[in-house]
Design a protein around this motif. Structure first.
Motif, PDB file in Angstrom:
ATOM      1  N   MET A   1       0.833  -1.182   0.000  1.00  0.00           N
ATOM      2  CA  MET A   1       0.000   0.000   0.000  1.00  0.00           C
ATOM      3  C   MET A   1       0.878   1.246   0.000  1.00  0.00           C
ATOM      4  SD  MET A   1      -3.158  -0.699  -0.093  1.00  0.00           S
ATOM      5  CE  MET A   1      -3.500  -2.355  -0.558  1.00  0.00           C
ATOM      6  N   PRO A   2       0.388   2.357  -0.530  1.00  0.00           N
ATOM      7  CA  PRO A   2       1.170   3.579  -0.614  1.00  0.00           C
ATOM      8  C   PRO A   2       1.469   4.159   0.757  1.00  0.00           C
ATOM      9  CG  PRO A   2      -1.060   3.923  -1.427  1.00  0.00           C
ATOM     10  CD  PRO A   2      -0.931   2.480  -1.099  1.00  0.00           C
ATOM     11  N   ALA A   3       2.565   4.902   0.859  1.00  0.00           N
ATOM     12  CA  ALA A   3       2.985   5.498   2.123  1.00  0.00           C
ATOM     13  C   ALA A   3       2.234   6.784   2.424  1.00  0.00           C
ATOM     14  CB  ALA A   3       4.489   5.761   2.097  1.00  0.00           C
ATOM     15  N   ALA A   4       1.701   7.447   1.437  1.00  0.00           N
ATOM     16  CA  ALA A   4       0.997   8.707   1.627  1.00  0.00           C
ATOM     17  C   ALA A   4      -0.287   8.696   0.815  1.00  0.00           C
ATOM     18  CB  ALA A   4       1.892   9.864   1.189  1.00  0.00           C
ATOM     19  N   LYS A   5      -1.114   9.688   1.079  1.00  0.00           N
ATOM     20  CA  LYS A   5      -2.367   9.781   0.332  1.00  0.00           C
ATOM     21  C   LYS A   5      -2.107  10.112  -1.119  1.00  0.00           C
ATOM     22  CE  LYS A   5      -5.638  10.670   3.865  1.00  0.00           C
ATOM     23  NZ  LYS A   5      -7.035  10.516   3.870  1.00  0.00           N
ATOM     24  N   ARG A  25     -18.976  -0.399  -9.585  1.00  0.00           N
ATOM     25  CA  ARG A  25     -18.121  -0.842 -10.701  1.00  0.00           C
ATOM     26  C   ARG A  25     -16.876   0.025 -10.812  1.00  0.00           C
ATOM     27  NH1 ARG A  25     -23.204  -1.713 -12.602  1.00  0.00           N
ATOM     28  NH2 ARG A  25     -23.364   0.292 -13.663  1.00  0.00           N
ATOM     29  N   TRP A  26     -17.040   1.328 -10.704  1.00  0.00           N
ATOM     30  CA  TRP A  26     -15.916   2.259 -10.788  1.00  0.00           C
ATOM     31  C   TRP A  26     -14.879   1.978  -9.698  1.00  0.00           C
ATOM     32  CZ3 TRP A  26     -15.355   6.857  -7.455  1.00  0.00           C
ATOM     33  CH2 TRP A  26     -14.268   7.671  -7.834  1.00  0.00           C
ATOM     34  N   LEU A  27     -15.328   1.825  -8.450  1.00  0.00           N
ATOM     35  CA  LEU A  27     -14.395   1.576  -7.350  1.00  0.00           C
ATOM     36  C   LEU A  27     -13.713   0.220  -7.489  1.00  0.00           C
ATOM     37  CD1 LEU A  27     -16.463   3.003  -4.368  1.00  0.00           C
ATOM     38  CD2 LEU A  27     -14.334   3.951  -5.315  1.00  0.00           C
ATOM     39  N   ARG A  28     -14.459  -0.784  -7.896  1.00  0.00           N
ATOM     40  CA  ARG A  28     -13.873  -2.120  -8.086  1.00  0.00           C
ATOM     41  C   ARG A  28     -12.777  -2.077  -9.148  1.00  0.00           C
ATOM     42  NH1 ARG A  28     -18.317  -4.753  -9.349  1.00  0.00           N
ATOM     43  NH2 ARG A  28     -18.984  -4.993  -7.212  1.00  0.00           N
ATOM     44  N   ASP A  29     -13.031  -1.379 -10.251  1.00  0.00           N
ATOM     45  CA  ASP A  29     -12.056  -1.271 -11.333  1.00  0.00           C
ATOM     46  C   ASP A  29     -10.877  -0.377 -10.953  1.00  0.00           C
ATOM     47  OD1 ASP A  29     -13.685  -2.884 -12.865  1.00  0.00           O
ATOM     48  OD2 ASP A  29     -14.483  -1.228 -14.079  1.00  0.00           O
ATOM     49  N   ALA A  30     -11.142   0.674 -10.187  1.00  0.00           N
ATOM     50  CA  ALA A  30     -10.099   1.649  -9.846  1.00  0.00           C
ATOM     51  C   ALA A  30      -9.160   1.156  -8.752  1.00  0.00           C
ATOM     52  CB  ALA A  30     -10.744   2.963  -9.405  1.00  0.00           C
ATOM     53  N   LEU A  31      -9.617   0.223  -7.920  1.00  0.00           N
ATOM     54  CA  LEU A  31      -8.828  -0.213  -6.768  1.00  0.00           C
ATOM     55  C   LEU A  31      -8.671  -1.742  -6.737  1.00  0.00           C
ATOM     56  CD1 LEU A  31     -10.540   2.208  -4.250  1.00  0.00           C
ATOM     57  CD2 LEU A  31      -8.178   2.378  -5.085  1.00  0.00           C
ATOM     58  N   PRO A  32      -8.114  -2.318  -7.806  1.00  0.00           N
ATOM     59  CA  PRO A  32      -8.026  -3.786  -7.866  1.00  0.00           C
ATOM     60  C   PRO A  32      -7.062  -4.387  -6.853  1.00  0.00           C
ATOM     61  CG  PRO A  32      -6.769  -2.826  -9.656  1.00  0.00           C
ATOM     62  CD  PRO A  32      -7.513  -1.687  -8.984  1.00  0.00           C
ATOM     63  N   ASP A  33      -6.128  -3.608  -6.322  1.00  0.00           N
ATOM     64  CA  ASP A  33      -5.129  -4.153  -5.407  1.00  0.00           C
ATOM     65  C   ASP A  33      -5.537  -4.085  -3.937  1.00  0.00           C
ATOM     66  OD1 ASP A  33      -3.490  -4.764  -7.559  1.00  0.00           O
ATOM     67  OD2 ASP A  33      -2.526  -2.796  -7.513  1.00  0.00           O
ATOM     68  N   LEU A  34      -6.695  -3.522  -3.646  1.00  0.00           N
ATOM     69  CA  LEU A  34      -7.162  -3.514  -2.254  1.00  0.00           C
ATOM     70  C   LEU A  34      -7.450  -4.937  -1.810  1.00  0.00           C
ATOM     71  CD1 LEU A  34      -9.770  -0.623  -1.837  1.00  0.00           C
ATOM     72  CD2 LEU A  34      -7.451  -0.732  -0.937  1.00  0.00           C
ATOM     73  N   PRO A  35      -7.159  -5.260  -0.561  1.00  0.00           N
ATOM     74  CA  PRO A  35      -7.578  -6.576  -0.064  1.00  0.00           C
ATOM     75  C   PRO A  35      -9.094  -6.731  -0.221  1.00  0.00           C
ATOM     76  CG  PRO A  35      -6.089  -5.510   1.477  1.00  0.00           C
ATOM     77  CD  PRO A  35      -6.426  -4.491   0.436  1.00  0.00           C
ATOM     78  N   GLU A  36      -9.525  -7.921  -0.525  1.00  0.00           N
ATOM     79  CA  GLU A  36     -10.930  -8.165  -0.837  1.00  0.00           C
ATOM     80  C   GLU A  36     -11.876  -7.679   0.261  1.00  0.00           C
ATOM     81  OE1 GLU A  36     -13.850 -11.903  -1.974  1.00  0.00           O
ATOM     82  OE2 GLU A  36     -11.689 -12.170  -2.051  1.00  0.00           O
ATOM     83  N   GLU A  37     -11.533  -7.945   1.530  1.00  0.00           N
ATOM     84  CA  GLU A  37     -12.434  -7.543   2.617  1.00  0.00           C
ATOM     85  C   GLU A  37     -12.508  -6.020   2.761  1.00  0.00           C
ATOM     86  OE1 GLU A  37      -8.420  -8.688   4.184  1.00  0.00           O
ATOM     87  OE2 GLU A  37      -9.901  -9.738   3.003  1.00  0.00           O
ATOM     88  N   VAL A  38     -11.417  -5.324   2.467  1.00  0.00           N
ATOM     89  CA  VAL A  38     -11.432  -3.860   2.493  1.00  0.00           C
ATOM     90  C   VAL A  38     -12.282  -3.336   1.340  1.00  0.00           C
ATOM     91  CG1 VAL A  38     -10.013  -1.766   2.294  1.00  0.00           C
ATOM     92  CG2 VAL A  38      -9.179  -3.721   3.629  1.00  0.00           C
ATOM     93  N   ARG A  39     -12.080  -3.886   0.160  1.00  0.00           N
ATOM     94  CA  ARG A  39     -12.863  -3.460  -1.003  1.00  0.00           C
ATOM     95  C   ARG A  39     -14.350  -3.716  -0.766  1.00  0.00           C
ATOM     96  NH1 ARG A  39      -9.981  -5.376  -4.714  1.00  0.00           N
ATOM     97  NH2 ARG A  39     -10.977  -7.400  -4.837  1.00  0.00           N
ATOM     98  N   ASP A  40     -14.695  -4.862  -0.176  1.00  0.00           N
ATOM     99  CA  ASP A  40     -16.100  -5.166   0.110  1.00  0.00           C
ATOM    100  C   ASP A  40     -16.700  -4.120   1.055  1.00  0.00           C
ATOM    101  OD1 ASP A  40     -15.918  -7.404  -1.501  1.00  0.00           O
ATOM    102  OD2 ASP A  40     -15.831  -8.825   0.180  1.00  0.00           O
ATOM    103  N   ASP A  41     -15.970  -3.767   2.117  1.00  0.00           N
ATOM    104  CA  ASP A  41     -16.459  -2.755   3.060  1.00  0.00           C
ATOM    105  C   ASP A  41     -16.590  -1.396   2.378  1.00  0.00           C
ATOM    106  OD1 ASP A  41     -16.475  -4.713   4.990  1.00  0.00           O
ATOM    107  OD2 ASP A  41     -14.782  -3.910   6.136  1.00  0.00           O
ATOM    108  N   LEU A  42     -15.622  -1.056   1.534  1.00  0.00           N
ATOM    109  CA  LEU A  42     -15.681   0.208   0.791  1.00  0.00           C
ATOM    110  C   LEU A  42     -16.903   0.238  -0.120  1.00  0.00           C
ATOM    111  CD1 LEU A  42     -14.486   2.898  -0.266  1.00  0.00           C
ATOM    112  CD2 LEU A  42     -13.161   1.514  -1.893  1.00  0.00           C
ATOM    113  N   LEU A  43     -17.156  -0.851  -0.826  1.00  0.00           N
ATOM    114  CA  LEU A  43     -18.293  -0.899  -1.748  1.00  0.00           C
ATOM    115  C   LEU A  43     -19.624  -0.780  -1.002  1.00  0.00           C
ATOM    116  CD1 LEU A  43     -17.113  -3.647  -4.265  1.00  0.00           C
ATOM    117  CD2 LEU A  43     -16.958  -1.171  -4.491  1.00  0.00           C
TER     118      LEU A  43
END
Length: 133
Positions: A1-5, A25-43
């Motif tokens: 993960m990146p060190a800064a925003k 769809r946009w968030l899923r495509d834009a953030l493919p490297d997020l851990p699955e559980e984080v992406r699920d919570d974000l969505l």
């Protein structure tokens, strides 16, 4: 993960019932490297914020909503800007039998922090921060 925003990314979606699906769809495509559980919570959080804006707020002057995400070292933040509302987002007492009223409760449980504010031009911004764990 990146060190800064990273610089925020933006998407404008129509102020209508299909907006949450477009944002997912946009968030899923834009953030493919997020851990699955984080992406699920974000969505889930983004869906709730956008759904609430469609249901309870006016559109921005162009007839749409603006969704912004910022990826940081500890969290990912999602913001929804709408045309304003007579109500202010809040966490309701949860009634599991009700079809409505659980959205901000869910956001409050999945995020480390969330909030809402009315901006000087009358628009409203609602945001949530989801931890990267």
């Amino acid at each position: 993960m990146p060190a800064a925003k990273q610089a925020p990314e933006r998407l404008r979606v129509p102020h209508q019932s299909g907006a949450p699906g477009q944002v997912r769809r946009w968030l899923r495509d834009a953030l493919p490297d997020l851990p699955e559980e984080v992406r699920d919570d974000l969505l889930v959080c983004a869906t709730e914020l956008v759904s609430n804006a469609v249901r309870h707020a006016r559109p921005l002057p162009g007839g749409d909503l603006c969704v912004v995400y910022t990826l940081g070292s500890a969290d990912v933040e999602v913001r929804v800007v709408d045309g304003g509302s007579r109500t202010h987002p809040h966490v309701c007492a949860v009634n599991l039998d009700s079809a409505h009223g659980r959205g901000m409760f869910i956001v409050s449980k999945l995020s480390t922090d969330w909030g809402a504010r009315t901006l000087g031009d009358g628009t409203q911004e609602v945001w949530a921060r989801i931890p990267l764990r």
